[in-house]
Design an enzyme around this catalytic site. Structure first.
Site, PDB file in Angstrom:
ATOM      1  N   GLN A   1       1.986  -6.041  -3.144  1.00  0.00           N
ATOM      2  CA  GLN A   1       2.467  -6.166  -1.766  1.00  0.00           C
ATOM      3  C   GLN A   1       3.763  -5.349  -1.587  1.00  0.00           C
ATOM      4  O   GLN A   1       3.949  -4.381  -2.308  1.00  0.00           O
ATOM      5  CB  GLN A   1       2.669  -7.644  -1.362  1.00  0.00           C
ATOM      6  CG  GLN A   1       1.359  -8.415  -1.207  1.00  0.00           C
ATOM      7  CD  GLN A   1       0.763  -8.873  -2.531  1.00  0.00           C
ATOM      8  OE1 GLN A   1       1.418  -9.522  -3.334  1.00  0.00           O
ATOM      9  NE2 GLN A   1      -0.490  -8.537  -2.771  1.00  0.00           N
TER      10      GLN A   1
ATOM     11  N   GLY B   1      -4.542  -4.234  -3.790  1.00  0.00           N
ATOM     12  CA  GLY B   1      -5.550  -3.205  -4.074  1.00  0.00           C
ATOM     13  C   GLY B   1      -4.790  -1.963  -4.478  1.00  0.00           C
ATOM     14  O   GLY B   1      -4.134  -1.340  -3.647  1.00  0.00           O
ATOM     15  N   HIS B   2      -4.805  -1.645  -5.753  1.00  0.00           N
ATOM     16  CA  HIS B   2      -4.025  -0.524  -6.263  1.00  0.00           C
ATOM     17  C   HIS B   2      -4.964   0.594  -6.699  1.00  0.00           C
ATOM     18  O   HIS B   2      -5.787   0.412  -7.597  1.00  0.00           O
ATOM     19  CB  HIS B   2      -3.139  -0.991  -7.428  1.00  0.00           C
ATOM     20  CG  HIS B   2      -2.096  -1.997  -7.001  1.00  0.00           C
ATOM     21  ND1 HIS B   2      -1.221  -2.588  -7.861  1.00  0.00           N
ATOM     22  CD2 HIS B   2      -1.797  -2.492  -5.768  1.00  0.00           C
ATOM     23  CE1 HIS B   2      -0.425  -3.414  -7.178  1.00  0.00           C
ATOM     24  NE2 HIS B   2      -0.767  -3.370  -5.909  1.00  0.00           N
TER      25      HIS B   2
ATOM     26  N   ASP C   1       0.802  -1.224   0.000  1.00  0.00           N
ATOM     27  CA  ASP C   1       0.000   0.000   0.000  1.00  0.00           C
ATOM     28  C   ASP C   1       0.834   1.274   0.000  1.00  0.00           C
ATOM     29  O   ASP C   1       0.425   2.303   0.538  1.00  0.00           O
ATOM     30  CB  ASP C   1      -0.974   0.024   1.201  1.00  0.00           C
ATOM     31  CG  ASP C   1      -1.910  -1.152   1.188  1.00  0.00           C
ATOM     32  OD1 ASP C   1      -2.220  -1.656   0.088  1.00  0.00           O
ATOM     33  OD2 ASP C   1      -2.339  -1.590   2.283  1.00  0.00           O
TER      34      ASP C   1
ATOM     35  N   THR D   1      -5.928 -11.549   3.612  1.00  0.00           N
ATOM     36  CA  THR D   1      -7.037 -10.847   2.953  1.00  0.00           C
ATOM     37  C   THR D   1      -8.212 -11.798   2.696  1.00  0.00           C
ATOM     38  O   THR D   1      -9.248 -11.371   2.195  1.00  0.00           O
ATOM     39  CB  THR D   1      -6.579 -10.246   1.608  1.00  0.00           C
ATOM     40  OG1 THR D   1      -6.081 -11.316   0.788  1.00  0.00           O
ATOM     41  CG2 THR D   1      -5.497  -9.201   1.803  1.00  0.00           C
TER      42      THR D   1
ATOM     43  N   LYS E   1       1.897   2.162  -5.074  1.00  0.00           N
ATOM     44  CA  LYS E   1       2.513   1.629  -6.304  1.00  0.00           C
ATOM     45  C   LYS E   1       1.626   1.849  -7.525  1.00  0.00           C
ATOM     46  O   LYS E   1       2.087   2.242  -8.590  1.00  0.00           O
ATOM     47  CB  LYS E   1       2.781   0.110  -6.154  1.00  0.00           C
ATOM     48  CG  LYS E   1       3.686  -0.238  -4.986  1.00  0.00           C
ATOM     49  CD  LYS E   1       3.791  -1.739  -4.791  1.00  0.00           C
ATOM     50  CE  LYS E   1       2.520  -2.391  -4.311  1.00  0.00           C
ATOM     51  NZ  LYS E   1       2.100  -2.045  -2.955  1.00  0.00           N
TER      52      LYS E   1
END
Ligand code: GDP
Ligand code: IMO
Ligand code: MG
Length: 432
Positions: free
Chosen positions: A225, A41-42, A14, A130, A17
């Protein structure tokens, strides 16, 4: 000229990226996810519109970019199709410009059920995964029993292998974990309509990438990650199940190290972690509240509150070495706006060994106390600033100190969530 650039996380994920990949993929490049799955989650923000991608590479919002989900990624077909549809609703079309490796292992319902059942059984010792089935899917790959994306092309083989695998999982789920059982026919029924949609996307992505290299195309490799969630180099066992460090690029794509021109480590201007595990600079005070509120520190995948802390330069130096970083990108500088003072952890007290980061390997993180350098903060807003000279003196000082400690240049500074909130210290594509 730096053509092929890796962008990966140097902390616990997080770091921002996705935004950086989106910014650097503006002119006709390839963008490649090489490890992880939809645990990622980007977040991309373009003209105030927010899109969160879990599986589809972040550069795909640019219409001329080709996306690759390479062999190192664990692919949930259900998630993939959801994301493709979500993108279509946002006028982003993936036809003929998104390709998925034949060899990528599949994530299917039994992996998710197993992930959930295991976490439940661990009780208070849970990892805080997750719940997306990532660990069990990588286990299947290593155990050589995984169904892979290429297997979707042969319904008969798929059906008979699925039946056997589900039998194997049901035995464990029901007998050992006292969990509900799974019906392979339902999995198959859900998969069949998806196969029709993604059939032509399934390719030998290694071949595609080698051709892209031959044709002198730019390629961005998008890490998921972060360094300390890596299965080998992270804070084991509180890690994910893939190599989120640099080695993952090679094994996860079939591209050799000589084809990587530049490696950028993305680092938040402070630290966050979601899920359990060691976090030496973690805060529980008003500064945590500040980071949480100003940085909107909720997980992009699970919505959990992220733990926050000061920048940990000791582990950052380790991340620089592990990943052979060419440079750093500092994100969320604007979140520090308004703080009276800012700290950087530059060593650990009570470290019994010569190597201060060995706590990551020895599980003795409870005995580690961070030692800080303190710097004056700034009151002026940095949000949206595009030129380094416009940053307050104290902010430039902070950036300079990170460069000094890590001994790598800072090429990019992110000053807000939007695509346009960025300082490109150097033009990465055109510099020699
Ligand atoms: P990723 O997983 O590394 O792509 O990062 P995430 O998207 O999970 O989390 C980063 C969060 O910070 C997202 O909400 C982004 O919109 C946001 N973000 C990224 N860069 C910046 C920045 O420079 N400033 C601020 N305020 N937010 C940012
Ligand atoms: P991006 O790409 C932050 C964390 C989970 C958990 C641990 C193991 O958005 O930076 P898993 O489901 O992978 O088995 O969970 O890893 N985790 C992440 N934390 N960002 C991520 O991805 C993460 N992906 C997994 O919270 O602690
Ligand atoms: Mg994320």
């Amino acid at each position: 000229m730096k053509k092929n650039i890796v962008i990966l996380g140097t902390q616990w994920g997080d770091e921002g990226k996705g935004k950086i990949v989106d910014c650097l993929t503006s002119d006709g490049s390839y963008v490649v996810r090489y490890q992880g799955g939809h645990n990622a989650g980007h977040t991309l923000v373009v003209n105030e519109k927010k899109i969160i991608l879990h599986l589809v590479p972040s550069g795909l919002l640019h219409n001329n970019v080709t996306g690759i989900i390479a062999n190192g990624v664990v692919v949930s077909p259900l998630e993939l199709i959801k994301e493709i549809k979500m993108l279509e609703e946002n006028n982003v079309f993936t036809r003929k410009r998104l390709f998925i490796s034949n060899s990528a292992p599949l994530i299917l319902q039994y992996h998710i059920e197993m992930d959930i059942a295991r976490e439940k059984r661990l009780g208070i010792n849970l990892l805080g995964t997750t719940g997306r089935g990532i660990g069990p899917a990588y286990e299947d790959k290593i155990a050589r029993r995984a169904l892979r994306v290429g297997d979707l092309k042969n319904e008969k083989v798929l059906s008979s292998r699925l039946e056997k695998i589900v039998e194997y999982y049901n035995h464990q789920l029901v007998s050992f974990y006292k969990h509900k059982s799974i019906d392979y026919k339902i999995i198959l029924k859900d998969l069949l309509p998806i196969i029709d949609i993604i059939h032509d996307m399934i390719q030998d992505t290694t071949y595609i990438l080698h051709n892209a290299i031959k044709d002198n195309k730019k390629i961005i490799f998008e890490g998921a990650q972060g360094t300390f969630l890596d299965i080998d180099h992270g804070s084991y066992p509180y890690v994910t199940s893939s190599n989120s460090t640099i080695g993952g690029v090679m094994t996860g794509t079939g591209i050799g190290p000589k084809n990587l021109d530049y490696i950028i480590g993305v680092t938040k201007a402070y630290s966050t972690r979601v899920g359990y595990g060691p976090f030496p600079t973690e805060l529980f005070d008003d500064i945590d509240k500040h980071f949480f509120k100003k940085g909107h520190e909720f997980g992009s995948t699970t919505g959990r509150k992220r733990r926050t802390g000061w920048l940990d330069a000791v582990s950052l130096c380790r991340a620089v070495k592990i990943n052979s970083l060419s440079s750093l990108c500092i994100t969320k500088l604007d979140v520090l706006d308004g703080l009276k003072e800012i700290k950087i952890c530059t060593s650990y007290q009570n470290s019994q060994t010569l190597n201060p980061t060995s706590f990551l390997e020895n599980n003795d993180w409870d005995s580690i106390k961070p030692v800080y350098e303190t710097y004056p903060g700034w009151t002026k807003k940095t949000l949206g600033i595009n030129k380094i000279k416009d940053l307050p003196y104290e902010a430039r000082n902070y950036i300079n100190r990170i460069e000094e400690i890590t001994q790598v240049p800072i090429d990019i500074i992110s000053t807000g969530p939007d695509r346009s909130d960025i300082i490109l210290v150097r033009d990465l594509f055109y510099m020699k």
